[in-house]
Design a protein around this motif. Structure first.
Motif, PDB file in Angstrom:
ATOM      1  N   GLY A  96      31.135  42.272 -45.093  1.00 14.16           N
ATOM      2  CA  GLY A  96      31.104  41.254 -46.153  1.00 14.16           C
ATOM      3  C   GLY A  96      31.494  41.893 -47.473  1.00 14.16           C
ATOM      4  N   ILE A  97      32.381  41.257 -48.204  1.00 13.32           N
ATOM      5  CA  ILE A  97      32.824  41.825 -49.481  1.00 13.32           C
ATOM      6  C   ILE A  97      32.791  40.742 -50.548  1.00 13.32           C
ATOM      7  CG2 ILE A  97      35.276  41.441 -49.013  1.00 13.32           C
ATOM      8  CD1 ILE A  97      35.710  44.173 -50.548  1.00 13.32           C
ATOM      9  N   LYS A  98      32.316  41.129 -51.712  1.00  9.88           N
ATOM     10  CA  LYS A  98      32.243  40.227 -52.864  1.00  9.88           C
ATOM     11  C   LYS A  98      32.892  40.942 -54.037  1.00  9.88           C
ATOM     12  CE  LYS A  98      30.764  37.062 -55.705  1.00  9.88           C
ATOM     13  NZ  LYS A  98      31.527  35.887 -55.906  1.00  9.88           N
ATOM     14  N   ARG A  99      33.959  40.343 -54.572  1.00  6.43           N
ATOM     15  CA  ARG A  99      34.602  40.886 -55.789  1.00  6.43           C
ATOM     16  C   ARG A  99      34.071  40.106 -56.983  1.00  6.43           C
ATOM     17  NH1 ARG A  99      40.219  43.375 -55.416  1.00  6.43           N
ATOM     18  NH2 ARG A  99      40.085  42.798 -57.577  1.00  6.43           N
ATOM     19  N   TYR A 100      33.915  40.806 -58.084  1.00  6.78           N
ATOM     20  CA  TYR A 100      33.368  40.144 -59.276  1.00  6.78           C
ATOM     21  C   TYR A 100      33.696  40.970 -60.522  1.00  6.78           C
ATOM     22  CZ  TYR A 100      29.597  43.503 -58.416  1.00  6.78           C
ATOM     23  OH  TYR A 100      28.877  44.647 -58.192  1.00  6.78           O
ATOM     24  N   ASN A 101      33.444  40.357 -61.656  1.00  6.08           N
ATOM     25  CA  ASN A 101      33.627  41.017 -62.950  1.00  6.08           C
ATOM     26  C   ASN A 101      32.246  41.472 -63.411  1.00  6.08           C
ATOM     27  OD1 ASN A 101      34.271  41.884 -65.486  1.00  6.08           O
ATOM     28  ND2 ASN A 101      35.183  39.959 -66.172  1.00  6.08           N
ATOM     29  N   ALA A 102      31.987  42.775 -63.327  1.00 13.69           N
ATOM     30  CA  ALA A 102      30.667  43.315 -63.662  1.00 13.69           C
ATOM     31  C   ALA A 102      30.385  43.254 -65.159  1.00 13.69           C
ATOM     32  CB  ALA A 102      30.546  44.755 -63.167  1.00 13.69           C
ATOM     33  N   PHE A 103      31.421  43.361 -65.949  1.00 15.96           N
ATOM     34  CA  PHE A 103      31.257  43.343 -67.395  1.00 15.96           C
ATOM     35  C   PHE A 103      32.043  42.157 -67.913  1.00 15.96           C
ATOM     36  CE2 PHE A 103      31.149  47.712 -65.831  1.00 15.96           C
ATOM     37  CZ  PHE A 103      29.862  48.064 -66.208  1.00 15.96           C
ATOM     38  N   SER A 104      31.360  41.078 -68.166  1.00 12.45           N
ATOM     39  CA  SER A 104      32.034  39.808 -68.476  1.00 12.45           C
ATOM     40  C   SER A 104      32.856  39.867 -69.765  1.00 12.45           C
ATOM     41  CB  SER A 104      31.014  38.678 -68.560  1.00 12.45           C
ATOM     42  OG  SER A 104      30.046  38.964 -69.549  1.00 12.45           O
ATOM     43  N   ASP A 105      32.572  40.805 -70.657  1.00 13.20           N
ATOM     44  CA  ASP A 105      33.301  40.836 -71.919  1.00 13.20           C
ATOM     45  C   ASP A 105      34.660  41.527 -71.796  1.00 13.20           C
ATOM     46  OD1 ASP A 105      32.018  43.243 -71.404  1.00 13.20           O
ATOM     47  OD2 ASP A 105      31.828  43.755 -73.532  1.00 13.20           O
ATOM     48  N   GLN A 106      34.914  42.222 -70.698  1.00 12.57           N
ATOM     49  CA  GLN A 106      36.189  42.927 -70.580  1.00 12.57           C
ATOM     50  C   GLN A 106      36.598  43.052 -69.106  1.00 12.57           C
ATOM     51  OE1 GLN A 106      35.756  47.093 -71.691  1.00 12.57           O
ATOM     52  NE2 GLN A 106      33.552  46.780 -71.780  1.00 12.57           N
ATOM     53  N   GLY A 107      37.865  43.179 -68.813  1.00 10.66           N
ATOM     54  CA  GLY A 107      38.385  43.409 -67.471  1.00 10.66           C
ATOM     55  C   GLY A 107      38.467  42.137 -66.650  1.00 10.66           C
ATOM     56  N   SER A 108      38.669  42.354 -65.361  1.00  9.13           N
ATOM     57  CA  SER A 108      38.766  41.224 -64.435  1.00  9.13           C
ATOM     58  C   SER A 108      37.921  41.540 -63.206  1.00  9.13           C
ATOM     59  CB  SER A 108      40.237  40.994 -64.073  1.00  9.13           C
ATOM     60  OG  SER A 108      40.778  42.159 -63.461  1.00  9.13           O
ATOM     61  N   ASP A 109      38.215  40.902 -62.091  1.00  6.46           N
ATOM     62  CA  ASP A 109      37.407  41.057 -60.872  1.00  6.46           C
ATOM     63  C   ASP A 109      37.745  42.361 -60.144  1.00  6.46           C
ATOM     64  OD1 ASP A 109      36.240  38.679 -61.394  1.00  6.46           O
ATOM     65  OD2 ASP A 109      37.364  37.524 -59.913  1.00  6.46           O
ATOM     66  N   ILE A 124      24.961  49.720 -44.585  1.00 10.47           N
ATOM     67  CA  ILE A 124      25.072  50.200 -45.962  1.00 10.47           C
ATOM     68  C   ILE A 124      25.738  49.125 -46.806  1.00 10.47           C
ATOM     69  CG2 ILE A 124      27.311  51.302 -45.553  1.00 10.47           C
ATOM     70  CD1 ILE A 124      26.375  53.570 -47.386  1.00 10.47           C
ATOM     71  N   VAL A 125      25.378  49.122 -48.092  1.00 10.73           N
ATOM     72  CA  VAL A 125      26.092  48.279 -49.049  1.00 10.73           C
ATOM     73  C   VAL A 125      26.631  49.222 -50.131  1.00 10.73           C
ATOM     74  CG1 VAL A 125      24.046  47.660 -50.419  1.00 10.73           C
ATOM     75  CG2 VAL A 125      26.031  46.188 -50.479  1.00 10.73           C
ATOM     76  N   LEU A 126      27.934  49.142 -50.364  1.00 10.93           N
ATOM     77  CA  LEU A 126      28.600  49.954 -51.390  1.00 10.93           C
ATOM     78  C   LEU A 126      28.961  49.037 -52.548  1.00 10.93           C
ATOM     79  CD1 LEU A 126      31.131  51.958 -49.184  1.00 10.93           C
ATOM     80  CD2 LEU A 126      29.055  52.832 -50.242  1.00 10.93           C
ATOM     81  N   SER A 127      28.719  49.509 -53.748  1.00 14.02           N
ATOM     82  CA  SER A 127      29.100  48.735 -54.934  1.00 14.02           C
ATOM     83  C   SER A 127      29.931  49.617 -55.832  1.00 14.02           C
ATOM     84  CB  SER A 127      27.874  48.232 -55.697  1.00 14.02           C
ATOM     85  OG  SER A 127      27.194  47.281 -54.919  1.00 14.02           O
ATOM     86  N   GLY A 128      31.048  49.078 -56.274  1.00 13.15           N
ATOM     87  CA  GLY A 128      31.906  49.771 -57.214  1.00 13.15           C
ATOM     88  C   GLY A 128      31.960  48.962 -58.504  1.00 13.15           C
ATOM     89  N   LEU A 129      31.506  49.543 -59.601  1.00 16.44           N
ATOM     90  CA  LEU A 129      31.513  48.865 -60.893  1.00 16.44           C
ATOM     91  C   LEU A 129      32.636  49.459 -61.730  1.00 16.44           C
ATOM     92  CD1 LEU A 129      27.674  48.839 -61.583  1.00 16.44           C
ATOM     93  CD2 LEU A 129      29.061  47.063 -60.521  1.00 16.44           C
ATOM     94  N   HIS A 130      33.503  48.592 -62.230  1.00 18.33           N
ATOM     95  CA  HIS A 130      34.684  49.060 -62.950  1.00 18.33           C
ATOM     96  C   HIS A 130      34.718  48.432 -64.340  1.00 18.33           C
ATOM     97  CE1 HIS A 130      38.798  50.322 -63.619  1.00 18.33           C
ATOM     98  NE2 HIS A 130      39.073  49.094 -64.008  1.00 18.33           N
ATOM     99  N   ASN A 131      34.968  49.277 -65.342  1.00 16.47           N
ATOM    100  CA  ASN A 131      35.283  48.768 -66.676  1.00 16.47           C
ATOM    101  C   ASN A 131      36.480  49.550 -67.184  1.00 16.47           C
ATOM    102  OD1 ASN A 131      34.386  51.189 -67.856  1.00 16.47           O
ATOM    103  ND2 ASN A 131      32.369  50.350 -68.384  1.00 16.47           N
ATOM    104  N   ARG A 132      36.846  49.280 -68.386  1.00 18.58           N
ATOM    105  CA  ARG A 132      38.053  49.891 -68.930  1.00 18.58           C
ATOM    106  C   ARG A 132      37.936  51.412 -69.042  1.00 18.58           C
ATOM    107  NH1 ARG A 132      39.749  47.494 -74.477  1.00 18.58           N
ATOM    108  NH2 ARG A 132      38.509  45.890 -73.542  1.00 18.58           N
ATOM    109  N   ASP A 133      36.766  51.912 -69.309  1.00 16.52           N
ATOM    110  CA  ASP A 133      36.594  53.340 -69.555  1.00 16.52           C
ATOM    111  C   ASP A 133      36.210  54.148 -68.305  1.00 16.52           C
ATOM    112  OD1 ASP A 133      37.074  52.873 -72.244  1.00 16.52           O
ATOM    113  OD2 ASP A 133      34.943  52.475 -72.637  1.00 16.52           O
TER     114      ASP A 133
END
Length: 168
Positions: A96-109, A124-133
């Motif tokens: 199961g995979i869920k894409r999302y925007n972790a930081f609503s003020d910047q970036g995309s899904d 296991i559940v893996l989470s990758g959080l991405h922002n501009r930096d």
């Protein structure tokens, strides 16, 4: 005395006649049995012609050995299949995979949560959080679909998506 001789002669004649009839009956029975035995021998020879053995006992022993060999091979395959089935139950086959925007003020899904589960919802559940930096990756173990670590709503959704995939 002549009467006595005639009586004895008649009795001897009757006994001889009965013996002749008995011999004739025995001769007929012997002929019938000989014919039946000949037919049986021909059937036996036809049966044994392509077997490559000389007698029925050897053929039966050969067939018994072949049967035992097939049964041994079948037992090996049964054990192998059980091991494969056991491994398959433990494999992480539900995803199961869920894409999302972790930081609503910047970036995309570009952030995601990925759940990998086996038949018993362990995994296991893996989470990758991405922002501009920067980007961060987190892994949390699952037992029966739950974790001893707090799951985010997106991670819970990924686990539910994986569980539903297993029910289809």
């Amino acid at each position: 005395m002549t009467e006595l001789n005639e009586l004895v002669s008649e009795q001897i004649f009757v006994i001889m006649s009965l013996l002749a009839v008995l011999v004739l009956i025995l001769l007929i029975i012997a002929i019938v049995q000989s014919v039946k035995l000949g037919r049986l021998r021909k059937r036996y020879e036809r049966m044994m012609a392509g077997a490559g053995v000389e007698d029925l006992e050897s053929l039966l022993l050969n067939l018994k050995m072949q049967t035992d060999s097939v049964e041994d091979e079948q037992e090996k395959q049964r054990r192998s299949l059980m091991m494969i089935e056991q491994r398959q139950r433990m494999s992480k086959s539900k995803l199961g995979i869920k894409r999302y925007n972790a930081f609503s003020d910047q970036g995309s899904d570009l952030s995601f949560s990925l759940a990998l589960l086996d038949e018993l919802d362990n995994g296991i559940v893996l989470s990758g959080l991405h922002n501009r930096d920067s980007s961060y990756v987190y892994a949390k173990p699952l037992e029966q679909g739950t974790s001893k670590y707090a799951l985010s709503p997106e991670e819970k959704e990924a686990v539910e998506l994986a569980r539903r995939e297993g029910q289809q």
